[in-house]
Design an enzyme around this catalytic site. Sequence first.
Site, PDB file in Angstrom:
ATOM      1  N   ILE A   1       1.009  13.680   8.843  1.00 27.77           N
ATOM      2  CA  ILE A   1       1.167  14.903   9.634  1.00 27.77           C
ATOM      3  C   ILE A   1       2.645  15.211   9.805  1.00 27.77           C
ATOM      4  O   ILE A   1       3.389  14.356  10.260  1.00 27.77           O
ATOM      5  CB  ILE A   1       0.582  14.744  11.053  1.00 27.77           C
ATOM      6  CG1 ILE A   1      -0.825  14.174  11.007  1.00 27.77           C
ATOM      7  CG2 ILE A   1       0.604  16.062  11.792  1.00 27.77           C
ATOM      8  CD1 ILE A   1      -1.367  13.816  12.389  1.00 27.77           C
TER       9      ILE A   1
ATOM     10  N   VAL B   1       5.447   8.250  12.319  1.00 27.53           N
ATOM     11  CA  VAL B   1       4.523   8.734  13.348  1.00 27.53           C
ATOM     12  C   VAL B   1       3.551   9.715  12.712  1.00 27.53           C
ATOM     13  O   VAL B   1       3.967  10.639  12.014  1.00 27.53           O
ATOM     14  CB  VAL B   1       5.275   9.461  14.493  1.00 27.53           C
ATOM     15  CG1 VAL B   1       4.296   9.939  15.556  1.00 27.53           C
ATOM     16  CG2 VAL B   1       6.334   8.564  15.104  1.00 27.53           C
TER      17      VAL B   1
ATOM     18  N   THR C   1       0.831  -1.212   0.000  1.00 23.56           N
ATOM     19  CA  THR C   1       0.000   0.000   0.000  1.00 23.56           C
ATOM     20  C   THR C   1       0.867   1.264   0.000  1.00 23.56           C
ATOM     21  O   THR C   1       0.730   2.118  -0.876  1.00 23.56           O
ATOM     22  CB  THR C   1      -0.908   0.007   1.246  1.00 23.56           C
ATOM     23  OG1 THR C   1      -1.628  -1.223   1.255  1.00 23.56           O
ATOM     24  CG2 THR C   1      -1.882   1.155   1.215  1.00 23.56           C
ATOM     25  N   VAL C   2       1.766   1.367   0.982  1.00 26.28           N
ATOM     26  CA  VAL C   2       2.561   2.590   1.062  1.00 26.28           C
ATOM     27  C   VAL C   2       3.531   2.682  -0.120  1.00 26.28           C
ATOM     28  O   VAL C   2       3.694   3.741  -0.723  1.00 26.28           O
ATOM     29  CB  VAL C   2       3.309   2.693   2.421  1.00 26.28           C
ATOM     30  CG1 VAL C   2       4.143   3.967   2.479  1.00 26.28           C
ATOM     31  CG2 VAL C   2       2.322   2.666   3.579  1.00 26.28           C
TER      32      VAL C   2
ATOM     33  N   LYS D   1       5.122   4.528  18.583  1.00 30.38           N
ATOM     34  CA  LYS D   1       5.202   5.914  18.114  1.00 30.38           C
ATOM     35  C   LYS D   1       5.596   6.872  19.238  1.00 30.38           C
ATOM     36  O   LYS D   1       6.393   7.787  19.022  1.00 30.38           O
ATOM     37  CB  LYS D   1       3.871   6.315  17.486  1.00 30.38           C
ATOM     38  CG  LYS D   1       3.581   5.535  16.197  1.00 30.38           C
ATOM     39  CD  LYS D   1       2.144   5.761  15.735  1.00 30.38           C
ATOM     40  CE  LYS D   1       1.829   5.036  14.433  1.00 30.38           C
ATOM     41  NZ  LYS D   1       0.359   5.067  14.162  1.00 30.38           N
TER      42      LYS D   1
ATOM     43  N   GLY E   1     -12.339  -1.682   6.830  1.00 26.47           N
ATOM     44  CA  GLY E   1     -10.899  -1.662   6.555  1.00 26.47           C
ATOM     45  C   GLY E   1     -10.135  -0.719   7.462  1.00 26.47           C
ATOM     46  O   GLY E   1      -8.957  -0.445   7.235  1.00 26.47           O
TER      47      GLY E   1
ATOM     48  N   ASP F   1       0.882  -0.195  18.803  1.00 26.58           N
ATOM     49  CA  ASP F   1       1.236   0.721  17.716  1.00 26.58           C
ATOM     50  C   ASP F   1       1.497   2.128  18.276  1.00 26.58           C
ATOM     51  O   ASP F   1       2.518   2.752  17.972  1.00 26.58           O
ATOM     52  CB  ASP F   1       0.082   0.741  16.701  1.00 26.58           C
ATOM     53  CG  ASP F   1       0.284   1.769  15.614  1.00 26.58           C
ATOM     54  OD1 ASP F   1       1.093   1.507  14.708  1.00 26.58           O
ATOM     55  OD2 ASP F   1      -0.342   2.845  15.680  1.00 26.58           O
TER      56      ASP F   1
ATOM     57  N   LYS G   1       7.517   2.151  11.611  1.00 25.92           N
ATOM     58  CA  LYS G   1       7.675   2.607  13.009  1.00 25.92           C
ATOM     59  C   LYS G   1       8.262   1.539  13.902  1.00 25.92           C
ATOM     60  O   LYS G   1       8.945   1.824  14.879  1.00 25.92           O
ATOM     61  CB  LYS G   1       6.346   3.082  13.584  1.00 25.92           C
ATOM     62  CG  LYS G   1       5.285   2.008  13.608  1.00 25.92           C
ATOM     63  CD  LYS G   1       3.923   2.576  13.299  1.00 25.92           C
ATOM     64  CE  LYS G   1       3.022   1.458  12.862  1.00 25.92           C
ATOM     65  NZ  LYS G   1       2.157   1.785  11.761  1.00 25.92           N
TER      66      LYS G   1
END
Lengths: 404, 404
Positions: free
Chosen positions: A131, A127, A11-12, A200, A182, A196, A100
Site C-alpha cells: 500500500i 509499513v 521471500t521479499v 509500524k 502460512g 509488528d 520495519k
Amino acid sequence: MIHVAVLGYGTVGSGVVEVIESNNEAVSAKAGEEMHVKYILDLRDFPGDPYEDKVVHDFNVILNDPDISVVCEVMGGVGAAYQFTKQCLEAGKSVCTSNKELVAKHGAELLEIAKNKNCSYMFEASVGGGIPIIRPINKALTAEKLETISAILNGTTNYILTKMEKEGADYSETLKKAQELGYAERNPEADVEGHDACRKIAILSSLMVGKNVDSEKIYTEGITKITPADFAYAKAAGMTIKLLATSQASDDGSVMAMVAPALISREHPLAVVNDVFNGVFVTGNMLGDVMFYGRGAGKLPTASAVVSDVIDCARHIGRSSIVCIWDREEAKLVDISETEKVFFVRAEASAKAEVEAAFPGGKYLTAEGRTEDFGYFTAVMKEREFEEKCAALGEKILNRIRVA
Amino acid sequence: MIHVAVLGYGTVGSGVVEVIESNNEAVSAKAGEEMHVKYILDLRDFPGDPYEDKVVHDFNVILNDPDISVVCEVMGGVGAAYQFTKQCLEAGKSVCTSNKELVAKHGAELLEIAKNKNCSYMFEASVGGGIPIIRPINKALTAEKLETISAILNGTTNYILTKMEKEGADYSETLKKAQELGYAERNPEADVEGHDACRKIAILSSLMVGKNVDSEKIYTEGITKITPADFAYAKAAGMTIKLLATSQASDDGSVMAMVAPALISREHPLAVVNDVFNGVFVTGNMLGDVMFYGRGAGKLPTASAVVSDVIDCARHIGRSSIVCIWDREEAKLVDISETEKVFFVRAEASAKAEVEAAFPGGKYLTAEGRTEDFGYFTAVMKEREFEEKCAALGEKILNRIRVA
C-alpha cells in the site's frame, strides 16, 4: 544503466528481482534509464536459480563497486542489516528497505546519514506492504498538518480476528489454522502480541510529528484475550473488533500512540478491512479523512513497494529524494493512563450491580445466546481510573476492550 | 523564497491561499524554502479581504514577473484557463491545477510542453479532491503494471445514492435536498449524468496506459433512472448501487472504460464509500488490490492537494518533476457492446415467463414488499445481446443495471 544490488535472497528479495525483471520495460521507463540487478547478496548458493550467477557472498563486492547506486536491504533484523545499510549510505549509495524493525529503531539516524551523503534511505515497504502510505504521507499530504492515524497494520492478526468473527471460532483454533495456511509464523508472538503493528505505528508517528517516536515506549496489547463472546457483543452493538494502531499528535508536539484491540463501528471504513488486508486511516487538518487500503504483506506487493523506491532513487542519482522530516530528537509520548475513552466490559452475569456501581452512567448490552455474562459500555473515563475499578472487581470482569 | 500566483479567487483559489498561509511553517519546511502567494488573478475586486492587495486583473503581470515560478490554475473551464496554462508553461513556470476538464482535454499536450520547458504540469486535485491518487499512481505504483481501476469519483451522485438507499427516498426528492445542502449544483447535469466522473476516469485511464484516453468517447450513463425499488432488490441480494467509473487495460494497449451505475457486493470495499466520499480501487499486477478513500471535493481538501503539488514544484525549480507517461497518441477504446457481464433487470410481475425466455439461466430475486415487479440476474452475456433483448421486451423492463 542503473545497477541494483539486493541484500538477502529470501521471500521479499526474490520478489524484488522478479518485479525488476518481469516489469522491466515499465520499470526502466519510469526510472528513465534501463535498470538491472547486478548482485544478490546471500550466504547460501542457489544452484539452478535463473539468477544464480548474480549471487555473491561478500558484502564488500557490492560496497566497493562504483556501478552500484541503489541497494535493496531485504534481509531483516537490526544486526548486519544495520551495518550494511550504514556503510552503503556512507558510500553515497541509496538504500531501499522493507525492514520495519530497522526503520523503527534507526530510521532517524539513517535518514540523517543519507541526507548528508546526497543519497536516500527509503522504506515504503516497511509499513502496509504494497500500500502506498509512506510516500503519500511524505509527498502528497505535504500541505497538511496530520492530526491522527488509526490503522490496521498487521495482516496476521486481522486475518485471525476476521475468521473469529465470521466463524465464531476461538482464538487458538483460528491461530492454528492461520499457521497451517502460512498466514501466521510458527512463533506468532511478534504478530499476535502487537509488536509488528507497534513498529509500524512508530514509523508513521515519527513521520507525522517529524521527531523520533520510540516504539519501545508505545503501549502495546495483543489479541490473545479476544473471545467469540466478545464478538457476539460487538455484533449486537453494530460493531466489530480490530487490532488498532493509533496515534494522535498534540499541538505541543507530544504524541498519544498505542496498539490494542478496539471495538469499532461497522460503519467505519476500517471495519471492512478484512482478512490479511491492511488499512491506514489518516486525518489531516485541511483534508479531513483519507484511507489507504491494500495487502499489507506478501512477496510481490512488498517487492513492488521496494522497487517503487528504487525507481525514485534512480531518478535522483547524486542527490537525496528524501522529503520527510524525522529528526533524532525524541518525541514526548503521552501517558495513556491519563487519557479518556469509553470501555467495553464483559462481566459475569451475577456481577451486574457491582459493575454498574463501579462504572455509573454506562449502557448494558445483550447478545443472543449469552446468559452467563453480559456486556457493558462505560461512560467516558480515564484509563487509570478504569484499571483501578477493574482490579477491584477482579475475576468478575471476563474481558475489557477499548471502544474507538 | 518561492513566489506563487493563484489564477481565480473562487472557492478552491481562496482555499489555496488559506492552506499556504495557515500551514505556512509546515508548507515552507516541506518546500525547503519560504513560500508565499504574490498574486491572485481575478476579474473582481475583494475590498476588505485580507489578501486584497495581492489581487491583480491582468494576467500579464504574472506572466512577466520572473519571481513567479509556480502558478495555481483554479479558474476552471477550457478557455482562458487553457491559454493561461499554456503561456505559463511556455515561460517555464510550473502550473498546478484542480481543473479536471482541462486536464482531461489537454493534459497530454500540456505535459509535453512542461517537459520540454523543464517545468511541471501537476493535477493531483483534479481527481478525488484531497485524496492522494494521481501521485501514488505516478510515483508509488511505478513498479506496477496497473490492470484495472474501479472508482467512485463523484461526491454529489454518491451522496444522492447513499441517501436513497438509507432513507428509501426517490431520486428527484433526494436531488432537491442535495441542492439545498449545497452538495449538488442548481444545474446538476455534469454530476448526475456522469460527465464529471467520466473526465476523471479519462485522466486515470490515460495515466494507467500512458496514452491519451478521450473522455468524449467513454460510454457514460448517469443515476437519474435509479429508483428505491432498485435499492430494495440490491439490498435483498446483499448489494448496493454505486455510480462506478471503471477502466481496464488490455495487453494490446486498448482500454475498456465506462461510467454507469452498478450493483456491487456489500463486502466490496467500495460499498462503504458513502455520502460525499470518493474511493478509487486499483489493481496492479504485482500489488493486487489497493484502495484510496477520502473526501472527493470541498474547498480545503482540494486546496490541500493543489498545494502538495506546489510544494513538489518548489522542490524541483528549473527541472520537471513530472514522472507520469501520458502520450498524445490516442488509446484505442474497446467497444463496450462486445463486452460481457451480468445484468440486473427489474421487470413487471406479469412478464416473468418472457424475461426468463429472453435471459435463460438467470436467477430470480425477491424483495420485501415488492409485488408489482420482480428482480432478475441474467447469466453472463454480451452488452449488445442484452440491449437487443431488452428492446424486444419494451416497457415490461422497468430498469436494468450492470452488476460489477
